[in-house]
Design an enzyme around this catalytic site. Structure first.
Site, mmCIF file in Angstrom:
data_model
loop_
_atom_site.group_PDB
_atom_site.id
_atom_site.type_symbol
_atom_site.label_atom_id
_atom_site.label_comp_id
_atom_site.label_asym_id
_atom_site.label_seq_id
_atom_site.Cartn_x
_atom_site.Cartn_y
_atom_site.Cartn_z
ATOM 1 C CD GLU A 167 17.264 -13.246 -6.852
ATOM 2 O OE1 GLU A 167 16.671 -13.745 -5.870
ATOM 3 O OE2 GLU A 167 16.937 -12.140 -7.324
ATOM 4 N NE ARG A 206 4.569 1.807 0.009
ATOM 5 C CZ ARG A 206 5.542 1.521 0.860
ATOM 6 N NH1 ARG A 206 6.785 1.678 0.495
ATOM 7 N NH2 ARG A 206 5.277 1.104 2.070
ATOM 8 C CB CYS A 215 -0.956 0.098 1.173
ATOM 9 S SG CYS A 215 -2.088 -1.268 1.300
ATOM 10 C CE LYS A 252 11.763 -2.846 -5.057
ATOM 11 N NZ LYS A 252 12.456 -3.926 -5.755
ATOM 12 C CE LYS A 256 13.990 -11.148 -9.159
ATOM 13 N NZ LYS A 256 14.669 -11.007 -7.911
ATOM 14 C CD GLU A 289 9.985 -11.719 -7.349
ATOM 15 O OE1 GLU A 289 11.079 -11.591 -7.926
ATOM 16 O OE2 GLU A 289 9.631 -10.996 -6.414
ATOM 17 C CG ASN A 292 1.433 0.792 4.305
ATOM 18 O OD1 ASN A 292 1.120 -0.373 4.085
ATOM 19 N ND2 ASN A 292 2.685 1.206 4.339
ATOM 20 N N GLY A 293 -0.712 -0.788 6.541
ATOM 21 C CA GLY A 293 -0.401 -1.572 7.736
ATOM 22 C C GLY A 293 -1.542 -2.515 8.048
ATOM 23 C CD1 TRP A 330 -0.037 -6.314 -3.003
ATOM 24 C CD2 TRP A 330 -0.225 -6.798 -0.835
ATOM 25 N NE1 TRP A 330 0.369 -7.615 -2.817
ATOM 26 C CE2 TRP A 330 0.265 -7.938 -1.500
ATOM 27 C CE3 TRP A 330 -0.424 -6.873 0.551
ATOM 28 C CZ2 TRP A 330 0.564 -9.130 -0.848
ATOM 29 C CZ3 TRP A 330 -0.133 -8.067 1.206
ATOM 30 C CH2 TRP A 330 0.359 -9.174 0.498
ATOM 31 C CG HIS A 373 18.750 -37.056 -2.877
ATOM 32 N ND1 HIS A 373 19.067 -38.341 -2.497
ATOM 33 C CD2 HIS A 373 19.928 -36.404 -2.982
ATOM 34 C CE1 HIS A 373 20.371 -38.456 -2.347
ATOM 35 N NE2 HIS A 373 20.923 -37.286 -2.644
HETATM 36 O O1 M6R Z 1 13.005 -5.013 0.804
HETATM 37 P P1 M6R Z 1 13.481 -6.401 1.156
HETATM 38 O O2 M6R Z 1 14.805 -6.699 0.559
HETATM 39 O O3 M6R Z 1 13.471 -6.657 2.633
HETATM 40 O O4 M6R Z 1 12.420 -7.364 0.499
HETATM 41 C C1 M6R Z 1 12.469 -8.744 0.698
HETATM 42 C C2 M6R Z 1 11.593 -9.467 -0.306
HETATM 43 O O5 M6R Z 1 10.263 -9.101 -0.125
HETATM 44 C C3 M6R Z 1 12.020 -9.151 -1.747
HETATM 45 O O6 M6R Z 1 13.357 -9.464 -1.969
HETATM 46 C C4 M6R Z 1 11.151 -9.925 -2.742
HETATM 47 O O7 M6R Z 1 11.434 -11.289 -2.666
HETATM 48 C C5 M6R Z 1 11.381 -9.362 -4.145
HETATM 49 N N1 M6R Z 1 10.126 -9.231 -4.818
HETATM 50 C C6 M6R Z 1 12.294 -10.188 -4.954
HETATM 51 O O8 M6R Z 1 12.384 -9.814 -6.282
#
Ligand code: M6R
Length: 608
Positions: free
Chosen positions: A480, A27, A2, A603, A484, A487, A99-100, A73, A503
């Site tokens: 990672e 956000r 948010c 984000k 990516k 996501e 937000n929260g 969000w 395994h």
């Molecule tokens: O802001 P942060 O690095 O603490 O965020 C952690 C994760 O939420 C963040 O890395 C998330 O996995 C990303 N969308 C990855 O691309």
């Protein structure tokens, strides 16, 4: 999670708030809305991304010099027009954005309902508007103090009332909120990009504080009504950094900014042939020598950086390291000693899980170093010391340049600790620094040669599953790469240590399964990874490798190879991740996905 924006001044408020919301859409983007105060409160809101809602509701058209806005969000209550913010009280005079998460909202709602309050939404947020209404005896500030004392959970709030049309109220606990100070105008926002076009003077509102903002002044109070001194800082950001600057997407821009980001992150931290982090880390040499173990806490991509950091620190500084999901850490009563060091990694510096893990470790008496990309963020402020990644603002939801900058900081900490702890001598440190300084150049070479990656994307974008394999320090890069891809393209991707494949996951391999293998030459398990590749091939799987330039052996065993320049094994993750970021990007593009705003994600995840 948010985004909120608010404006008070002499200009028409709604267009300014709308523009700010667009900058915060990373956000959250399932619904949005704006409330403005002119001759009463007027609210416009609806479901969809800002661009879509704007078309239907002409958000910028509302009159008034005072407005608040929100991009959502969803947490409590589905994605509906009613649940979109802003929310108002029964009278329609008090209006809020939030937000929260309000954790005790159900009991508060029951209580308020029994007192006759009528709710229009299913959100936890709406209760705050009614709670303030309940306490309002003509002084809104007092009512806000009373209401917030009843609330449990996290909040960043923007509040306006038609009874006090010359004031913008803001409050914060755990969720981030900044106040911008302009000439004859004031702003509130969840993050700097929303207001940096208007002012570079900001105040980071502290926990459990309420701010009363007029066009000429800011007053800050604690919840008891005691006045606090506002501390205004200057933001060093260039507003251009938050524009796409000719790129189609922020993600692509940020991938390409990585050589610069790592240069900036190295800058000023190497003095002669030595790494010097003394002013940032603020530990004496004696304290560093005494560190018994390091626990790295982080989430998502930052957690993957932590796994690479574990390898670096154990290999070169010989300190025992554990890497924990921040979300799990506080719920398992971790064993920590007085010489345990916590390293918290977070791009945003606002991730609620990581913040909670820090608090847990602090309560156990540990010292906390954070690696953050946002100065003065909650995690940075909560830590004993901060080593900033100088990646610049990262807008794309998928983290890229923040990740590689985190790896650089972890490497610098490793060399710094390794030297002080007597594991690395001057010569080794000098050689390691030389390797580090070559990285931006090597990374530029990877970024200039993307045709192969585009071809792979073209061939495999229709796949539904994929496997990413790596060993040792390359295993987190496999994780990672897989993260990516899932996501932003919504293709199921799993990262696995290559040797673990036999395994279980090997059962998945068939002729439709692309397997991405990260295998640079310079390590003891390279030959074993070659055997894993054979195992995949024997079952008809498709092999895409990320390998060291000139490696012909791996080429003979792969369907496709993406080469990266040769660097030291310990730094190879910094280069190897780049083709995987690009692969995810081009595949998502081919699939028509919204790369910068992938579904269901936000984000900065400021809820637990
Ligand atoms: O802001 P942060 O690095 O603490 O965020 C952690 C994760 O939420 C963040 O890395 C998330 O996995 C990303 N969308 C990855 O691309």
């Amino acid at each position: 999670m948010c985004g909120i924006v608010g404006y008070i001044g002499n200009k028409k408020a709604a267009p300014i708030v709308l523009d700010g919301l667009k900058k915060l859409e990373y956000r959250g983007y399932d619904s949005c809305g704006i409330a403005s105060c002119c001759t009463g409160i007027q609210i416009k809101k609806g479901v969809g991304k800002i661009e879509e809602v704007e078309k239907i509701h002409t958000l910028a058209d509302i009159e008034g010099n005072l407005a608040i806005g929100h991009t959502r969000w969803a947490t409590h209550g589905g994605v509906t027009d009613e649940n979109a913010h802003p929310h108002s009280d029964c009278s329609g005079k008090i209006c809020i954005v939030h937000n929260g998460i309000i954790e005790n909202y159900e009991s508060l709602k029951q209580d308020l309902t029994s007192k006759g309050h009528k709710f229009k939404s299913d959100t936890d947020t709406e209760i705050i508007a009614h709670l303030i209404e309940e306490y309002n005896k003509g002084d809104l500030k007092e009512a806000i103090f009373q209401a917030l004392k009843k609330v449990e959970g996290a909040y960043a709030l923007g509040i306006i009332s038609s009874d006090e049309p010359d004031k913008l109220f803001a409050a914060r606990k755990e969720s981030p909120l900044i106040i911008g100070v302009g000439e004859g105008e004031g702003f509130i926002a969840s993050d700097v990009p929303a207001i940096v076009n208007h002012t570079k003077k900001v105040m980071y509102l502290q926990n459990e504080r309420v701010a009363v903002i007029t066009k000429d002044d800011i007053e800050v109070f604690d919840l008891e009504g005691n006045k606090k001194k506002p501390i205004i800082r200057e933001i060093l950001w260039d507003a251009a950094l938050i524009e796409k600057q000719g790129y189609d997407h922020f993600m692509l821009k940020e991938i390409n900014e990585q050589p610069k980001a790592i240069e900036e992150t190295i800058n000023g931290r190497i003095k002669g042939d030595k790494v010097d982090l003394s002013e940032e880390i603020k530990l004496t040499d004696e304290e560093i020598k005494k560190i018994s173990n390091i626990v790295i806490v982080a989430c998502g991509t930052s957690w993957h950086a932590g796994l690479v950091g574990e390898f670096m620190l154990e290999e070169l500084a010989r300190v025992p390291v554990e890497v924990e999901y921040a979300s799990e850490f506080r719920y398992r009563n971790p064993v920590l000693g007085k010489n345990s060091l916590i390293i918290a990694i977070s791009q945003s510096g606002e991730t609620a899980d990581t913040l909670a893990a820090i608090k847990e470790a602090k309560a156990k008496g540990c010292r906390i170093i954070s690696i953050c990309n946002v100065m003065a963020s909650s995690i940075a402020r909560e830590s004993d010391s901060v080593v900033l990644t100088h990646a610049g603002p990262e807008i794309g939801v998928a983290s890229t340049k923040a990740f590689t900058s985190q790896l650089i900081v972890l490497y610098l900490i490793t060399l710094y600790f390794g030297k002080i702890r007597g594991i690395l001598d001057d010569f080794i440190v000098k050689c390691r620094i030389r390797d580090l300084r070559q990285l931006p150049l090597f990374m530029r070479a990877v970024l200039e040669d993307t045709e192969k990656i585009k071809d792979i994307a073209e061939t495999y974008y229709n796949t539904s599953n994929s496997l990413y394999l790596g060993r040792g320090i390359e295993y987190p890069i496999a994780l990672e790469g897989a993260l990516k891809l899932k996501e932003i393209s919504y293709i199921h991707a799993e990262g696995y240590p290559a040797a673990e494949m036999k395994h279980g996951p090997i059962a998945l391999i068939d002729k439709n399964m692309p397997v991405v293998v990260v295998a640079t030459q310079d390590n003891i398990t390279y030959n074993k990874v070659l055997s894993n590749i054979e195992e995949v091939k024997a079952r008809g799987g498709i092999i895409i490798t990320v390998a060291t330039k000139g490696d012909k052996v791996i080429a003979s065993k792969s369907d496709t190879v993406i080469y990266i320049p040769k660097t030291s094994y310990i730094l190879s993750p910094v280069l190897a991740v780049v083709p995987l970021q690009l692969l995810a990007y081009y595949i998502a593009l081919k699939r028509g996905c919204n790369v910068d705003k992938p579904r269901n994600l936000a984000k900065s995840v400021t809820v637990e």
